[in-house]
Design an enzyme around this catalytic site. Structure first.
Site, PDB file in Angstrom:
ATOM      1  N   LYS A   1       0.742  -0.940  -0.026  1.00  0.00           N
ATOM      2  CA  LYS A   1       0.126  -0.044   0.079  1.00  0.00           C
ATOM      3  C   LYS A   1       0.556   1.467   0.278  1.00  0.00           C
ATOM      4  CE  LYS A   1      -4.004  -2.612   2.187  1.00  0.00           C
ATOM      5  NZ  LYS A   1      -4.549  -2.214   4.005  1.00  0.00           N
TER       6      LYS A   1
ATOM      7  N   ALA B   1      -0.893   0.649   6.261  1.00  0.00           N
ATOM      8  CA  ALA B   1      -1.324  -0.038   7.533  1.00  0.00           C
ATOM      9  C   ALA B   1      -2.388  -1.362   6.405  1.00  0.00           C
ATOM     10  CB  ALA B   1      -1.781   0.419   8.362  1.00  0.00           C
ATOM     11  N   ASP B   2      -1.430  -2.148   7.376  1.00  0.00           N
ATOM     12  CA  ASP B   2      -3.221  -3.584   7.061  1.00  0.00           C
ATOM     13  C   ASP B   2      -3.112  -4.287   8.348  1.00  0.00           C
ATOM     14  OD1 ASP B   2      -4.165  -4.866   4.548  1.00  0.00           O
ATOM     15  OD2 ASP B   2      -3.351  -6.719   6.177  1.00  0.00           O
ATOM     16  N   THR B   3      -4.568  -4.806   8.820  1.00  0.00           N
ATOM     17  CA  THR B   3      -5.239  -5.212   9.770  1.00  0.00           C
ATOM     18  C   THR B   3      -5.934  -6.916   8.976  1.00  0.00           C
ATOM     19  OG1 THR B   3      -5.230  -3.231  10.728  1.00  0.00           O
ATOM     20  CG2 THR B   3      -6.450  -5.205  11.748  1.00  0.00           C
TER      21      THR B   3
ATOM     22  N   GLY C   1      -0.246  -4.293  10.394  1.00  0.00           N
ATOM     23  CA  GLY C   1       1.693  -3.941  10.050  1.00  0.00           C
ATOM     24  C   GLY C   1       1.119  -2.358   9.748  1.00  0.00           C
TER      25      GLY C   1
END
Length: 272
Positions: free
Chosen positions: A60, A86-88, A123
């Site tokens: 991203k 960011a990633d969840t 992250g």
């Protein structure tokens, strides 16, 4: 910190208003821009949950950086941007529960979570932009610098191999037992170019009735959420216990982000 060139703007590689709200909590003295990306979110099945969120947050950030460079080239201008990706993901028994495909899928996911404990990984990537150097360095470093824990680092150091090598050691900074980050790339002057990190938290759901699950899904809230629930919304009524970082569960761990931003000379506590 005085030697660090502080970015002019923070670019959030996301369409999430929730992440924008979380960034605003820090009260940073620089503009924040939302720049959604269409980054590919498919990953290899061999990656661990921590590696998945690092990989997706990196994609991203890179996609947003590419878009920014395109804009700057067209406008014949350059800025000093810092891109935040960011990633969840939600993980139950080692399996990743993504966004539900439909209401039936959301019901199934919530039934699986009912009365049990799952993990939430988030992250974060900070990438200095413009310039191609940061991305290309990250891509080269990614191959050789796979995340590993403190015990792995100690075992590696015990072999004696790192003792005569510059840079071949674990540079991970740990946030207790829930998070970690590391500088992956820096300029010759020592300016950070790419920093990555992630957190993991545990969430325990109380047992939920079928009627509650059906009613919750009908609200529509679970349909665009990883794991089919939103801790910041009605999904909170099902949460019995949280072990870790609540903001990570919402999609952006502020403690981790704060530590990473400090490396770029950014702090909410800077004198006005």
């Amino acid at each position: 910190m005085n030697d660090v060139a502080i970015p002019d703007r923070l670019v959030l590689a996301s369409a999430s208003p929730r992440r924008r709200e979380l960034v605003s909590v820090l009260g940073l003295e620089l503009p924040v821009r939302l720049l959604p990306t269409g980054a590919d979110e498919s990953v290899a099945g061999t990656l661990s949950p921590g590696e998945i969120v690092l990989e997706l947050s990196r994609r991203k950030a890179e996609a947003a950086a590419d878009a920014l460079r395109g804009e700057q080239s067209a406008e014949s201008s350059s800025g000093n941007d810092l891109v935040l990706g960011a990633d969840t993901i939600v993980v139950l028994d080692g399996a990743v529960l993504g966004k539900p495909a439909d209401r039936e899928d959301a019901v199934s996911a919530l039934m699986a979570l009912s009365g049990r404990t799952h993990e939430v990984y988030t992250g974060v990537t900070l990438l200095s932009c413009p310039g191609d150097r940061a991305v290309s360095r990250w891509q080269r470093t990614l191959v050789t610098m796979k995340p590993f824990g403190i015990e792995s680092a100690r075992r590696y150091a015990a072999t004696g191999e790192p003792l005569d090598k510059a840079g071949d050691y674990d540079t991970t900074m740990h946030l207790g037992d829930i998070g970690q980050y590391r500088v992956l790339s820096q300029s010759p002057s020592g300016q950070p170019e790419v920093i990555v990190g992630h957190t993991v938290s545990k969430v325990t759901f109380r047992p939920m009735s079928d009627a509650e699950i059906e009613a919750y899904v009908k609200t529509g809230e679970p349909l665009d959420k990883a794991g089919s629930y939103g801790a910041q919304g009605l999904g909170a009524v099902f949460i019995e216990k949280i072990e870790g970082d609540f903001f990570s569960i919402m999609g952006l761990p502020l403690n981790l982000l704060y530590q990473m931003l400090l490396k770029f000379g950014i702090s909410p506590f800077q004198e006005k």
